[in-house]
Every structure is written in C-alpha cells, then in structure tokens.
Write a protein that holds these residues in place. Structure first.
Motif, PDB file in Angstrom:
ATOM      1  N   ARG A 319      43.146  66.560  44.063  1.00 31.04           N
ATOM      2  CA  ARG A 319      42.541  67.821  44.489  1.00 31.04           C
ATOM      3  C   ARG A 319      43.608  68.888  44.718  1.00 31.04           C
ATOM      4  O   ARG A 319      43.440  70.051  44.327  1.00 31.04           O
ATOM      5  CB  ARG A 319      41.719  67.598  45.755  1.00 31.04           C
ATOM      6  N   GLN A 320      44.713  68.503  45.350  1.00 29.29           N
ATOM      7  CA  GLN A 320      45.804  69.458  45.565  1.00 29.29           C
ATOM      8  C   GLN A 320      46.387  69.935  44.237  1.00 29.29           C
ATOM      9  O   GLN A 320      46.667  71.130  44.054  1.00 29.29           O
ATOM     10  CB  GLN A 320      46.899  68.821  46.425  1.00 29.29           C
ATOM     11  N   ARG A 323      44.076  72.405  42.620  1.00 25.54           N
ATOM     12  CA  ARG A 323      44.149  73.712  43.282  1.00 25.54           C
ATOM     13  C   ARG A 323      45.313  74.534  42.708  1.00 25.54           C
ATOM     14  O   ARG A 323      45.172  75.724  42.432  1.00 25.54           O
ATOM     15  CB  ARG A 323      44.300  73.524  44.783  1.00 25.54           C
ATOM     16  N   GLN A 324      46.455  73.867  42.506  1.00 27.61           N
ATOM     17  CA  GLN A 324      47.606  74.573  41.950  1.00 27.61           C
ATOM     18  C   GLN A 324      47.347  75.005  40.508  1.00 27.61           C
ATOM     19  O   GLN A 324      47.678  76.133  40.110  1.00 27.61           O
ATOM     20  CB  GLN A 324      48.848  73.687  42.023  1.00 27.61           C
ATOM     21  N   THR A 327      44.891  77.916  40.513  1.00 24.41           N
ATOM     22  CA  THR A 327      45.540  79.164  40.911  1.00 24.41           C
ATOM     23  C   THR A 327      46.376  79.727  39.770  1.00 24.41           C
ATOM     24  O   THR A 327      46.343  80.938  39.492  1.00 24.41           O
ATOM     25  CB  THR A 327      46.424  78.927  42.144  1.00 24.41           C
ATOM     26  N   ASP A 346      37.734  82.640  46.953  1.00 27.42           N
ATOM     27  CA  ASP A 346      36.861  81.524  46.611  1.00 27.42           C
ATOM     28  C   ASP A 346      35.835  81.871  45.547  1.00 27.42           C
ATOM     29  O   ASP A 346      35.225  80.977  44.953  1.00 27.42           O
ATOM     30  CB  ASP A 346      36.131  81.031  47.865  1.00 27.42           C
ATOM     31  N   PHE A 395      36.748  77.232  42.184  1.00 25.32           N
ATOM     32  CA  PHE A 395      37.424  75.984  42.514  1.00 25.32           C
ATOM     33  C   PHE A 395      36.482  75.043  43.256  1.00 25.32           C
ATOM     34  O   PHE A 395      36.424  73.839  42.962  1.00 25.32           O
ATOM     35  CB  PHE A 395      38.670  76.259  43.362  1.00 25.32           C
ATOM     36  N   ASP A 396      35.743  75.568  44.227  1.00 25.53           N
ATOM     37  CA  ASP A 396      34.823  74.718  44.988  1.00 25.53           C
ATOM     38  C   ASP A 396      33.751  74.127  44.082  1.00 25.53           C
ATOM     39  O   ASP A 396      33.367  72.951  44.240  1.00 25.53           O
ATOM     40  CB  ASP A 396      34.177  75.521  46.116  1.00 25.53           C
TER      41      ASP A 396
END
Length: 406
Positions: A319-320, A323-324, A327, A346, A395-396
C-alpha cells in the motif's frame, strides 16, 4: 467481481530443481519420455490406500475393485495398484494424449498380469457437465479409489477447474466406502476446509503428513540428494474430520507453512514432506448428488479466504509503495483525468490505463490482462454504489478495488 481466479495465483507447488528438470525435459523431448511419479512414489503412500482383500478377476463389473487415477501423466501407479494392492481395473485419466500414448505402449509391451487391466482415457475433468461418461470410460459411483497426485493443486488456479475435479471425483466414488486420496503440497489449513466443507459431500476426511520418496531407477529421474533422499514412510500428523466440520485430533507435531508470513518462505523441511488427505465416502446408494454451482461457490470462498489471510494482494508495504507510485503518476499531467486544486488531494483521479500500469506487477499482469482488468473494474464500479468516475480511480478507490479483487 467477476468470480474467477485469474487475478490471483494459487499457492505455488514448489518442487526440487532436479524434479522440475525432469518434467521440462519430458515436455521438450517426447522420445525420452519415461515413467515419472509426481511428488512421491507408490511405496510412500500405499499404506493409506484401500486394499482388495480378495482379488478377483471376474467378468461382472460390479464385483471388480476399480481405481481411477486423475492427472496420471506418465505414472506407473496403475501397475502397482494391480500388482501390489489387488485392484482388478485401473482407469488412467489425463488431458495429455502423448503421456497416455506412452502408457499404452508400455502396457502393450508387457506380459505381466497387469497387462490389459488398465485403460487410458483422454478427458478433462474440469469441464462442466452432469454426465462425463460420454467423454470416456468413467462411470458414476463405481470406483473404490480415486487417486489425485497434486492435480487439484494445479486446478486451484481456477475455481472452474477445481470445481470440475472435485465434482467428478466425488461422483466417481463407490457409495459407502469409496476413497478419494489427494496428495498435495498446499497447506493443510487451505485444503482441509476445502474438502471437509464440500457442499453435499458425505465423507470423512483424514489428514496425514508423509516423507517424500522418489524413485531413482527410471531414465532422467532425479538423483538422490539430501533434499529428496529416500526415507521410510513416516506418518507425522493425523487429523480426522467429517464433512459437517466435526474433528478429532490425535497427538501430533505442529506442521509449518511456507506461506505463514504471507509470502513464500520455505523452511528446511519444506519439500521433504507432502500432505495426504484420505476422504472416505459413506453415503448409501441413494446418496446425495453434488450441486455444481454450490461446489463452485465453496471453492471460490475457500480460495478467497485463504488468500486474504495468508497471501493478501494488498499488504501494508505494498500500500505504501502504491501511494508513492500513485503520487508520481499524478505529476505526469498526461495521466491525470481530472485536475484537482491540489494534485495530491484525495479526489485526484488517474486514468484506468495508468492505474493498470502501476497497480499490478509484471507477473500479475500475465494472469490479468488489461481487458480482464476492465471487466473487473466495470463490475466493481456498478456494485460499489459510490459516486466516482467511471474512467479513472482515486488512490482510495484503487485500494478498495484491490481489496475486492482479493
């Protein structure tokens, strides 16, 4: 979701390097095809198979002891079932015609008492159909033993395939005593609920762990190494359970899983043992028939539950990382469908093409094409009930989608 397993991989069946090399060589050079026993040999597991106490050679089929070997490959198990355990007939089933031709030629060259007592049928047990008898010489309720040496392991890559294998294997068993014997490299906590909870099945299951034994006298067979050295058969663990879920555990040693951490991390014992499940049918002649759709739903739920707990597609680390990647992708304006006031907010949406690129590994993309991804996305979009773009993901939303895909 779409309800199939194409977006996830079955727990891997990892073999020794020499064993994999034998299989690869036989696939690439049919001229050197030789007898090969998958996972373990007959001697290591024969004590768990029903024996014919009064071997017969009658012409009446109902008096014959019969065995069915599903996914037989080039195994000589059928010969040993006849010569060692007294079976009168063995039906060997495989979808690979070349392997069956090899066994036919082997049988035609023999003059032993096993010659003529085996049949070889090209059949795909994974095909849906209430009656597979048209596809070959496999009757309903006529076999004392069905042997499965890791065929189910392979079939679990698709619940359609696993459904067909379990459905037809159970139907083939003789009521009130027929045995489905499964040899598996998958973890007991995955396979045992799959067998115990099989909808409509009236059978008792036993779990055993045996030391692998590999024969080394055949051409191209693995050489003896510390990894696969022949040991006397050793039953380590026994668990008895019924299809209704009641279990009785004997004194046993704890078994370990190569998947306990969520990724494949085998210990020193992995590969030296295999799980054996003995499922004994105990309904009478009027026993219940299995329902295909109920079996398929059970396979899907069991598979899904296992992966979510032991091998989740979305770990904290992943998940991390996502996220990167998300982004970074938002910084590429050509990949942004909707520009928010804050590109990192978001409600920033990435196109589905960009999402597919960053959400999945290359290995996962081999299992999940972009077209299949779009099918899953469209199903998710229709059923989620949330106000979101149909042409991209925040992302969510991507996180929710991956959780649903699991």
């Amino acid at each position: 979701m779409s309800g199939d397993s194409r977006s996830k991989e079955s727990p891997n069946v990892m073999l020794g390097g020499e064993e994999n090399e034998v299989v690869d060589n036989q696939k690439n050079d049919h001229a050197v095809m030789s007898p090969f026993e998958w996972l373990t040999n007959f001697a290591s597991v024969s004590h768990l198979m029903p024996h014919n106490p009064h071997p017969r050679r009658d012409d009446e089929n109902e008096d014959l002891w019969k065995a069915l070997h599903v996914g037989c490959g080039t195994s000589t198990l059928g010969e040993q079932l006849i010569s060692e355990l007294g079976y009168d007939r063995v039906v060997n089933v495989d979808c690979n015609e070349e392997s069956l031709d090899f066994l036919r030629q082997r049988q035609s060259s023999q003059t032993t008492t096993t010659a003529g007592n085996q049949t070889f049928v090209t059949m795909d047990f994974c095909q849906r159909g209430e009656n597979q008898n048209d596809a070959g010489a496999v009757g309903t309720g006529s076999f004392d033993l069905v042997v499965d040496k890791s065929t189910l392991d392979c079939a679990l890559c698709s619940e359609h395939a696993a459904t067909g294998l379990l459905f037809h294997s159970y139907r083939a068993l003789r009521p009130n005593g027929g045995v489905y014997l499964l040899i598996s490299f998958n973890h007991v906590d995955f396979i045992q609920p799959l067998l115990e909870g099989l909808p409509g099945a009236h059978w008792t299951t036993e779990h055993h762990i045996i030391r692998r034994q590999l024969d080394h006298h055949e051409v191209n067979a693995p050489t003896t190494t510390e990894h696969n050295v022949i040991h006397p058969s050793e039953k380590v663990t026994t668990t008895t359970a019924t299809s209704t879920g009641a279990t009785t555990n004997s004194q046993k040693e704890a078994s370990t899983s190569a998947w306990s951490s969520g990724s494949f991390e085998p210990d020193a014992e992995y590969g030296r043992t295999v799980n054996v499940f003995v499922c004994r049918r105990h309904d009478d002649e009027s026993g219940c028939e299995l329902d295909w759709d109920a079996v398929r739903d059970h396979v899907f739920r069991t598979n899904d539950s296992w992966f979510k707990e032991h091998n989740p597609i979305l770990t904290h680390v992943r998940r991390q990382d996502l996220r990167q990647l998300f982004t970074a992708a938002l910084l590429e304006t050509e990949g942004i469908v909707k520009n928010a006031s804050d590109p990192f907010s978001d409600d920033a949406v990435l196109s589905l093409e960009k999402c597919y690129t960053i959400l999945f590994t290359e290995a996962e993309k081999e299992q999940l094409s972009f077209d299949f991804f779009l099918e899953d996305w469209n199903e998710f979009y229709k059923t989620s009930g949330e106000d979101k773009s149909a042409h991209g993901m925040t992302f969510d939303t991507a996180v929710q989608f991956l959780n649903e895909m699991q």
